[in-house]
Scaffold this active site. Sequence first.
Site, mmCIF file in Angstrom:
data_model
loop_
_atom_site.group_PDB
_atom_site.id
_atom_site.type_symbol
_atom_site.label_atom_id
_atom_site.label_comp_id
_atom_site.label_asym_id
_atom_site.label_seq_id
_atom_site.Cartn_x
_atom_site.Cartn_y
_atom_site.Cartn_z
ATOM 1 N N LYS A 8 90.348 27.306 50.749
ATOM 2 C CA LYS A 8 90.549 26.020 50.085
ATOM 3 C C LYS A 8 91.243 25.035 51.017
ATOM 4 O O LYS A 8 90.906 23.849 51.044
ATOM 5 C CB LYS A 8 91.353 26.174 48.792
ATOM 6 C CG LYS A 8 91.390 24.871 47.972
ATOM 7 C CD LYS A 8 92.176 25.025 46.690
ATOM 8 C CE LYS A 8 93.656 25.019 46.937
ATOM 9 N NZ LYS A 8 94.145 23.675 47.400
ATOM 10 N N ASN A 35 104.716 29.859 43.623
ATOM 11 C CA ASN A 35 103.950 29.283 42.507
ATOM 12 C C ASN A 35 102.542 29.869 42.522
ATOM 13 O O ASN A 35 101.539 29.144 42.539
ATOM 14 C CB ASN A 35 103.922 27.756 42.589
ATOM 15 C CG ASN A 35 103.451 27.114 41.292
ATOM 16 O OD1 ASN A 35 103.554 27.709 40.221
ATOM 17 N ND2 ASN A 35 102.901 25.920 41.384
ATOM 18 N N GLY A 72 94.187 32.961 43.164
ATOM 19 C CA GLY A 72 93.738 32.774 44.534
ATOM 20 C C GLY A 72 94.663 33.460 45.524
ATOM 21 O O GLY A 72 94.211 34.108 46.479
ATOM 22 N N HIS A 73 95.972 33.337 45.312
ATOM 23 C CA HIS A 73 96.930 34.017 46.179
ATOM 24 C C HIS A 73 96.786 35.538 46.049
ATOM 25 O O HIS A 73 96.841 36.260 47.048
ATOM 26 C CB HIS A 73 98.358 33.625 45.817
ATOM 27 C CG HIS A 73 98.675 32.186 46.040
ATOM 28 N ND1 HIS A 73 98.812 31.293 44.996
ATOM 29 C CD2 HIS A 73 98.889 31.468 47.168
ATOM 30 C CE1 HIS A 73 99.113 30.102 45.478
ATOM 31 N NE2 HIS A 73 99.158 30.166 46.788
#
Length: 278
Positions: free
Chosen positions: A146, A28, A32-33
Site C-alpha cells: 500500500k 494502530n 494488513g499489518h
Amino acid sequence: MQIHTRIASLRAALASAGRIGFAPTMGNLHAGHVSLMRTARQHADSVVSSIFVNRLQFGPNEDFDRYPRTFKADCEKLEAAGVDHLFAPDEATLYPQTQTYLVTPDPMHDGLLEGAIRPGHFAGVTTVVSKLFNIVQPQVACFGKKDYQQLMVIRNMVAQLNLPIEVIGCEIVRADDGLALSSRNGYLSAEERTQAPQLQACLQQVVSAIVTGDRNRETLETQARDVLIRQGWAPDYITIRRQADLQAPEPGDAVVILAAARLGKTRLIDNLECPALW
C-alpha cells in the site's frame, strides 16, 4: 511474545533466534499489518515486530500528535499472529541524541509523488528503518505494497547499502468493499467511509482502460482525477508509473497506478499494479 523496550534486551534475546523475519510498524494495527507477520513467519524461524511512531517522518502540520496509540490492542494482535518478539522503544532509546545524521534517498525516488508532497518524509523513513535494521539484524523484512513508494525506496536503500536483507513486498489487504486497510481509515466519518471505496474504483477504471489497449497516459490521468473531483475528493495525484522506479513508463514496462487524495480532512493513498504491460 516477549516485549522489549531496550536495545540490549532485544539483541540478547535474538542472539539464538535463528533466521529472523522483521515487520516494523507504527502501531494502530489492522489485518494488513497482521498479514505482514504471517508472511514473515513463512520465511523465518523467529518473527520480530516493532511499534514506534517515528517523529522524523511526519511533517510539521501532519498528524504525529493525534496518530492513534493503541499499544495493548496491538500487542494482542501481534501475539495472536505468532510474533515472538516485539520491540517497543521510546524516543530516548531510538534517538538518544538529536538525529543529525540521516539516510537520504536518491532525489529521483524521493522528489516525486509522496516525497514531493511531504518533504523530508522518506529521509525520516529510511533513517528509522536503517536504525531498526541495525538493531534487529533480520534476514527478511516485510513491508506492505500500500505504501508503494516507501517499499521502492527501502528496497533501493537495502541494495545500495549492501544490507544482507531480503525485502518482501506484501499485497494490500482490503475491506470487503475494496477500501485498502489503513490506520488512518479511522479518521473517516461514517458518510466518508461509505464514499472511500471510490478511490480504489477509480484505480480499477484506469487499469481496465490500459488492459483494453488505451495508452494515452495524460488523458487517463486527467479523466481519473476529474472523476474523483466530481465525487468530492481533493486529489494530490493519480498517476501511471513504472513499477521499478516510479518514473514515466516506456513501452513494455510493468506499470502501477498510484493515487493520493483527501476525503474531507482525511488523506488516503492506494495503488493497483496493472496486469498489462505499457
